[in-house]
Design a protein around this motif. Structure first.
Motif, PDB file in Angstrom:
ATOM      1  N   GLN A 187      -6.541   6.124  11.137  1.00 61.99           N
ATOM      2  CA  GLN A 187      -7.602   5.266  10.610  1.00 61.99           C
ATOM      3  C   GLN A 187      -7.395   4.984   9.129  1.00 61.99           C
ATOM      4  OE1 GLN A 187      -9.918   3.582  12.329  1.00 61.99           O
ATOM      5  NE2 GLN A 187      -8.885   4.412  14.130  1.00 61.99           N
ATOM      6  N   ASN A 188      -6.997   5.996   8.364  1.00 60.64           N
ATOM      7  CA  ASN A 188      -6.738   5.800   6.933  1.00 60.64           C
ATOM      8  C   ASN A 188      -5.581   4.825   6.720  1.00 60.64           C
ATOM      9  OD1 ASN A 188      -8.744   7.612   6.242  1.00 60.64           O
ATOM     10  ND2 ASN A 188      -7.358   9.339   6.001  1.00 60.64           N
ATOM     11  N   PRO A 229       0.822  -1.206   0.000  1.00 65.41           N
ATOM     12  CA  PRO A 229       0.000   0.000   0.000  1.00 65.41           C
ATOM     13  C   PRO A 229       0.857   1.258   0.000  1.00 65.41           C
ATOM     14  CG  PRO A 229      -0.735  -1.554   1.681  1.00 65.41           C
ATOM     15  CD  PRO A 229       0.586  -2.042   1.176  1.00 65.41           C
ATOM     16  N   ARG A 230       0.419   2.272  -0.697  1.00 63.84           N
ATOM     17  CA  ARG A 230       1.138   3.538  -0.760  1.00 63.84           C
ATOM     18  C   ARG A 230       0.571   4.499   0.273  1.00 63.84           C
ATOM     19  NH1 ARG A 230       5.620   2.655  -4.088  1.00 63.84           N
ATOM     20  NH2 ARG A 230       4.984   1.250  -5.763  1.00 63.84           N
ATOM     21  N   LEU A 231       1.417   4.926   1.184  1.00 58.71           N
ATOM     22  CA  LEU A 231       0.997   5.897   2.187  1.00 58.71           C
ATOM     23  C   LEU A 231       1.432   7.285   1.763  1.00 58.71           C
ATOM     24  CD1 LEU A 231       2.012   4.057   5.503  1.00 58.71           C
ATOM     25  CD2 LEU A 231      -0.183   3.981   4.310  1.00 58.71           C
ATOM     26  N   THR A 232       0.640   8.271   2.126  1.00 55.91           N
ATOM     27  CA  THR A 232       1.031   9.650   1.845  1.00 55.91           C
ATOM     28  C   THR A 232       2.192  10.029   2.763  1.00 55.91           C
ATOM     29  OG1 THR A 232      -0.433  10.646   3.489  1.00 55.91           O
ATOM     30  CG2 THR A 232      -1.370  10.205   1.301  1.00 55.91           C
ATOM     31  N   GLU A 233       2.844  11.131   2.441  1.00 53.76           N
ATOM     32  CA  GLU A 233       3.968  11.591   3.256  1.00 53.76           C
ATOM     33  C   GLU A 233       3.511  11.863   4.689  1.00 53.76           C
ATOM     34  OE1 GLU A 233       7.207  15.286   3.326  1.00 53.76           O
ATOM     35  OE2 GLU A 233       6.064  14.847   1.503  1.00 53.76           O
ATOM     36  N   ARG A 234       2.325  12.468   4.835  1.00 47.56           N
ATOM     37  CA  ARG A 234       1.813  12.788   6.171  1.00 47.56           C
ATOM     38  C   ARG A 234       1.455  11.506   6.944  1.00 47.56           C
ATOM     39  NH1 ARG A 234       2.642  16.845   9.267  1.00 47.56           N
ATOM     40  NH2 ARG A 234       1.532  18.476   8.125  1.00 47.56           N
ATOM     41  N   GLU A 235       0.846  10.537   6.251  1.00 44.64           N
ATOM     42  CA  GLU A 235       0.504   9.269   6.896  1.00 44.64           C
ATOM     43  C   GLU A 235       1.756   8.555   7.387  1.00 44.64           C
ATOM     44  OE1 GLU A 235      -3.588   8.292   4.359  1.00 44.64           O
ATOM     45  OE2 GLU A 235      -1.660   7.428   3.762  1.00 44.64           O
ATOM     46  N   THR A 236       2.819   8.604   6.567  1.00 40.77           N
ATOM     47  CA  THR A 236       4.083   7.978   6.950  1.00 40.77           C
ATOM     48  C   THR A 236       4.690   8.684   8.155  1.00 40.77           C
ATOM     49  OG1 THR A 236       4.509   7.321   4.654  1.00 40.77           O
ATOM     50  CG2 THR A 236       6.392   7.337   6.161  1.00 40.77           C
ATOM     51  N   GLU A 237       4.590  10.020   8.181  1.00 43.46           N
ATOM     52  CA  GLU A 237       5.129  10.797   9.289  1.00 43.46           C
ATOM     53  C   GLU A 237       4.398  10.462  10.588  1.00 43.46           C
ATOM     54  OE1 GLU A 237       6.676  15.387   9.870  1.00 43.46           O
ATOM     55  OE2 GLU A 237       4.987  14.983   8.549  1.00 43.46           O
ATOM     56  N   VAL A 238       3.055  10.366  10.503  1.00 44.84           N
ATOM     57  CA  VAL A 238       2.260  10.006  11.679  1.00 44.84           C
ATOM     58  C   VAL A 238       2.610   8.587  12.125  1.00 44.84           C
ATOM     59  CG1 VAL A 238      -0.077   9.511  12.508  1.00 44.84           C
ATOM     60  CG2 VAL A 238       0.350  11.580  11.172  1.00 44.84           C
ATOM     61  N   LEU A 239       2.773   7.677  11.165  1.00 39.49           N
ATOM     62  CA  LEU A 239       3.101   6.286  11.485  1.00 39.49           C
ATOM     63  C   LEU A 239       4.433   6.194  12.217  1.00 39.49           C
ATOM     64  CD1 LEU A 239       2.566   3.269  11.279  1.00 39.49           C
ATOM     65  CD2 LEU A 239       3.475   3.310   8.950  1.00 39.49           C
ATOM     66  N   ARG A 240       5.409   6.982  11.790  1.00 40.22           N
ATOM     67  CA  ARG A 240       6.713   6.968  12.453  1.00 40.22           C
ATOM     68  C   ARG A 240       6.601   7.423  13.904  1.00 40.22           C
ATOM     69  NH1 ARG A 240      10.116   9.720   7.470  1.00 40.22           N
ATOM     70  NH2 ARG A 240      10.598   7.789   6.360  1.00 40.22           N
ATOM     71  N   GLU A 254      -1.036  -3.353  16.174  1.00 40.42           N
ATOM     72  CA  GLU A 254      -0.606  -3.932  14.903  1.00 40.42           C
ATOM     73  C   GLU A 254       0.121  -2.890  14.063  1.00 40.42           C
ATOM     74  OE1 GLU A 254      -3.877  -5.747  12.901  1.00 40.42           O
ATOM     75  OE2 GLU A 254      -4.217  -7.243  14.456  1.00 40.42           O
ATOM     76  N   LEU A 255      -0.317  -1.632  14.177  1.00 37.94           N
ATOM     77  CA  LEU A 255       0.311  -0.551  13.426  1.00 37.94           C
ATOM     78  C   LEU A 255       1.751  -0.334  13.895  1.00 37.94           C
ATOM     79  CD1 LEU A 255      -0.598   1.412  11.193  1.00 37.94           C
ATOM     80  CD2 LEU A 255      -1.107   3.076  12.972  1.00 37.94           C
ATOM     81  N   VAL A 256       1.949  -0.395  15.208  1.00 33.51           N
ATOM     82  CA  VAL A 256       3.299  -0.241  15.754  1.00 33.51           C
ATOM     83  C   VAL A 256       4.192  -1.380  15.272  1.00 33.51           C
ATOM     84  CG1 VAL A 256       4.667  -0.294  17.876  1.00 33.51           C
ATOM     85  CG2 VAL A 256       2.572   1.063  17.781  1.00 33.51           C
ATOM     86  N   ARG A 257       3.656  -2.597  15.290  1.00 34.71           N
ATOM     87  CA  ARG A 257       4.445  -3.749  14.814  1.00 34.71           C
ATOM     88  C   ARG A 257       4.853  -3.553  13.355  1.00 34.71           C
ATOM     89  NH1 ARG A 257       0.344  -8.343  17.094  1.00 34.71           N
ATOM     90  NH2 ARG A 257       0.834  -8.154  19.284  1.00 34.71           N
ATOM     91  N   TYR A 258       3.904  -3.104  12.541  1.00 39.94           N
ATOM     92  CA  TYR A 258       4.191  -2.884  11.116  1.00 39.94           C
ATOM     93  C   TYR A 258       5.309  -1.859  10.962  1.00 39.94           C
ATOM     94  CZ  TYR A 258       3.567  -1.290   6.292  1.00 39.94           C
ATOM     95  OH  TYR A 258       3.780  -0.934   4.982  1.00 39.94           O
ATOM     96  N   ALA A 259       5.200  -0.746  11.700  1.00 42.12           N
ATOM     97  CA  ALA A 259       6.188   0.325  11.596  1.00 42.12           C
ATOM     98  C   ALA A 259       7.571  -0.157  12.017  1.00 42.12           C
ATOM     99  CB  ALA A 259       5.752   1.511  12.451  1.00 42.12           C
ATOM    100  N   ILE A 260       7.620  -0.961  13.093  1.00 37.07           N
ATOM    101  CA  ILE A 260       8.900  -1.476  13.569  1.00 37.07           C
ATOM    102  C   ILE A 260       9.505  -2.433  12.554  1.00 37.07           C
ATOM    103  CG2 ILE A 260       9.991  -2.901  15.352  1.00 37.07           C
ATOM    104  CD1 ILE A 260       7.888  -1.718  17.303  1.00 37.07           C
ATOM    105  N   GLU A 261       8.647  -3.286  11.983  1.00 36.14           N
ATOM    106  CA  GLU A 261       9.122  -4.239  10.980  1.00 36.14           C
ATOM    107  C   GLU A 261       9.707  -3.517   9.766  1.00 36.14           C
ATOM    108  OE1 GLU A 261       5.707  -6.603  10.264  1.00 36.14           O
ATOM    109  OE2 GLU A 261       5.873  -7.727  12.144  1.00 36.14           O
TER     110      GLU A 261
END
Length: 215
Positions: free
Chosen positions: A185-186, A147-158, A198-205
């Motif tokens: 949510q997006n 999946p392609r995340l936007t720059e802002r979504e990636t920043e929030v995920l980090r 699960e989101l944290v696990r994904y980001a760490i991976e």
């Protein structure tokens, strides 16, 4: 819901929760009993001991997380052993707290678990992050269909991977709390994940927790 096989401990935990304003919808002294009543009780959070007389707290965690609606699980255990902690997290536990924790620390952990935050006794968080980083170090297959995340979504995920709360992320990025929630949510939808853990696990991976420098 409180799941612990020691009546005095179970009652004390339930009393502390009730006195703090939480509604205790059920208590159980065995794992299978907890699984049986969860559909009727519909707790948002379950406080689960690992050592139960019938099935393990890890298995109870797995079943409660898979319930409909799913339950967020805070493991409250006397064990701080690495294997116990990792098995609980892999089963879907949102948090892991030692029974030596102070009352205020426990009540804060319950509140944060209900909000979807990953909560760990100090020292255990590093253990869990270290394990996921070790797994992430293994060669990964590139997926062109990722999946392609936007720059802002990636920043929030980090920032989520760094352990920041939504409020802290909003302050860091100068956004509203609701906007941060919408980005999360997006991102969950795009990645087909179900919750913040699960989101944290994904980001760490993906190593995102290490890519963000302090600002």
């Amino acid at each position: 819901m409180v799941v612990d096989d020691h009546p005095m401990w179970r009652e004390a935990v339930a009393r502390d929760l009730a006195e703090a304003g939480h509604e205790v919808v059920a208590t159980a002294g065995e794992g299978r009993a907890a699984v049986r009543i969860v559909a009727a009780a519909r707790p948002q959070v379950a406080v689960v001991d690992l050592q139960l007389p019938d099935i393990s707290g890890v298995e109870v965690t797995r079943l409660l997380v898979a319930a409909d609606p799913p339950v967020r699980v805070l493991v409250l255990s006397a064990s701080g052993e690495q294997q116990d902690v990792l098995e609980a997290v892999k089963a879907g536990a949102t948090g892991y707290l030692l029974k030596s924790a102070a009352r205020e620390e426990f009540l804060d952990a319950v509140q944060r678990t209900g909000a979807g935050d990953a909560v760990f006794t100090p020292g255990l968080a590093g253990l869990v992050l270290g394990e996921y980083r070790r797994l992430a170090a293994a060669p990964a297959r590139e997926d062109d269909d990722a999946p392609r995340l936007t720059e802002r979504e990636t920043e929030v995920l980090r920032l989520v991977a760094k352990g920041l709360t939504y409020k802290q992320i909003a302050q860091r990025l100068v956004l509203s709390h609701r906007t941060v929630q919408n980005h999360v949510q997006n991102t969950l939808g795009k990645l087909q994940l179900h919750n913040r853990v699960e989101l944290v696990r994904y980001a760490i991976e993906k190593g995102l927790d290490q890519e963000l420098g302090e600002r």
